[in-house]
Design an enzyme around this catalytic site. Sequence first.
Site, PDB file in Angstrom:
ATOM      1  N   ASN A   2       0.746  -1.027   0.064  1.00  0.00           N
ATOM      2  CA  ASN A   2       0.004  -0.061  -0.020  1.00  0.00           C
ATOM      3  C   ASN A   2       0.942   1.342  -0.068  1.00  0.00           C
ATOM      4  OD1 ASN A   2      -2.497   1.628   0.669  1.00  0.00           O
ATOM      5  ND2 ASN A   2      -1.186   2.163   2.291  1.00  0.00           N
ATOM      6  N   GLU A   3       0.720   1.963  -1.109  1.00  0.00           N
ATOM      7  CA  GLU A   3       1.576   3.277  -1.113  1.00  0.00           C
ATOM      8  C   GLU A   3       3.079   2.952  -0.635  1.00  0.00           C
ATOM      9  OE1 GLU A   3      -0.317   6.531   1.043  1.00  0.00           O
ATOM     10  OE2 GLU A   3      -2.170   6.393  -0.046  1.00  0.00           O
TER      11      GLU A   3
END
Length: 653
Positions: A381-382
Amino acid sequence: MTGSYRRVLLLAGYICIAIVTSAQVQKQQPISAGKKISADLFGLFFEDINYAADGGLYAELVQNRSFEYSPTDRREWNPFSYWEYITPGFSYGSVQVETTSPVHPNNPHYIVLNIEHAGDAGVGIRNPGFDGMVVKAGDVYTLSLFARSLTDIPVSLAVSLQTPKGKILAEQKFSTPSKEWKKYTASLVPSIYSDSASLVILATTKGKLAIDVVSLFPEKTFMNRQNGLRPDMAQALADMKPKFIRFPGGCLVHGDGLGNMYRWKNSIGPVEQRIEQKNIWGYHQTAGLGYFEYFQFCEDIGAKPLPVLPAAVSCQNSGGTWRIGGTGQKAIPMEEMSDYIQEVLDLIEWANGPVTSTWGAIRAAAGHPAPFNLEYIGIGNEDKITPEFEQRFKMIYDAVREKYPAVTVIGTVGPFPEGDDFSRGWVYARHLAVPVVDEHYYKNPEWFMSNLDRYDTYNRNQPQVYLGEYASWDNKLKNAIAEAAYMTSLERNGDVVRMASYAPLFAKKNHTQWKPDMIFFDNSTLYFTPNYYVQKMFSINQGNVYFDGVVSKNQNDTTLATSCVQDSKTGDVILKLVNTNRESKVMKISLANFKGISPTAGLTILSGDADAENSFEHPQNIVPVQTSIKVSRNFEHTAPPMSLSIIRIKTKR
Ligand code: AHR
């Protein structure tokens, strides 16, 4: 396909010329033959942020039920936070937190009540829940607790629900003879409604007792699931008919340092054996809402589960915050990677394996012998796209592809719509031929309006896009309408944008650390933002074929946005018409491409003042209005100022 054959097909597809709208310089647009778009376009993203899970969707009423709160969660917290030691009626004794002989090693803290003199009313503890418990007259609430008598004399308990002034709303009494940990349960049925009740446990006889995992659960959960969800909040999501749910985060997934990553195995099994931990958003996760509950909920509402697992690196802002940065990304050491990869593979076996497999058997033992049919898995995630990330992502990706080629892996390309991580993430995803990558952006409405063409030029022969998080920076109607305009561009590009989900989803009153959000709630009620209504209107009106040129508009006019899809299951043709202007606009529609059009269509309009928003006090300020209209082969629709109109037209098949 030869060039001339392609031209013939194209010509056959261009059936009708539509005449364009009034105020603009109008251009004739051919109606396309229709292109296939993603059948999973609009879904949801759930993260435990803003007290969305504990104190929110997860229906547990007791806060800090397992005495696991700690200063790691929040500096001022400790294992007895949200509990009060009480000695009514001239009683005396003591309470202390111990760890020597817990219910389960995963759940180390418990309390010991020493009742020296029970007095008139006993020695005990009180828990006010998450800002006071809401209990309804006549509803059943199941109290459960683990207890272990530390003397030879069983201790008698009186458990009750009480108002802040001490009025007893429901009470049950039982004794706790077991000298081993044992689960005791009792049903409490309040006589009247209260929005500020506490759970009170009083030991009314002399003795010494260890207590842990004190739970109060409403019997009425969403679909009456055990350890289930708050019905009104869950229903709000079910009503959106999302195609998928991404969970459990967000930043929550890659965590505040390696030790804080969300490890799925810690979140399954009996709740007293789950591993609780700090929530990266500044509070505590019980994991009561864990992987089993997420998968079950997806199944219950017909959404595909999309679990996201860490890419073996922690959040690059670990040790700080996403605002100020921190100690930087940490990576799981290489010598631990094979175990970590196995953990990822085990999840797929747990979700999809037969009951005869190791992890399929664990799923079955939890009450779900049938597979959950997992199709998607997010990795990362990111994350900052570093060599450490790339190396680990590839190891996980290769292992999943090899063992489970049918499962679609979704990669990550940083937290912004451009920049270093975005570019590097994309280059790497192309290099590995990752099927889908997850883009995120939070921007002002103007950004969305000036980027309506973002995906028009995306290469169709490269990874597809999951727009996993996006929102315009407020919950006013103008923000929602900008999102609606953008969503028409997602539909138009539904051949390359496979999935999209607004973020964040829930925010609790007085516990909101991120705004905008889609749904605001307190303990008894919730209200929907205009953004929720836009999401819902798109989500319940999805199609799988996209048509260009049905609504005529000046191609260069970015104040209007439109799309037309058809749902091939129902045959319904669905038009979305967005007007971001402060005056109404007439749009011309040609349905010449479609046969057997029913003359009466459903029309839903969300419109109002650009700066209007909803609130707890005025939840109905901005709501969609449903009517029906007459439609024909060629007709006009007047789109009100600042509006989203959806016209749903039935066709005979
Ligand atoms: O949606 C809130 C947060 O925004 C998510 O946790 C994170 O992925 C993003 O930065």
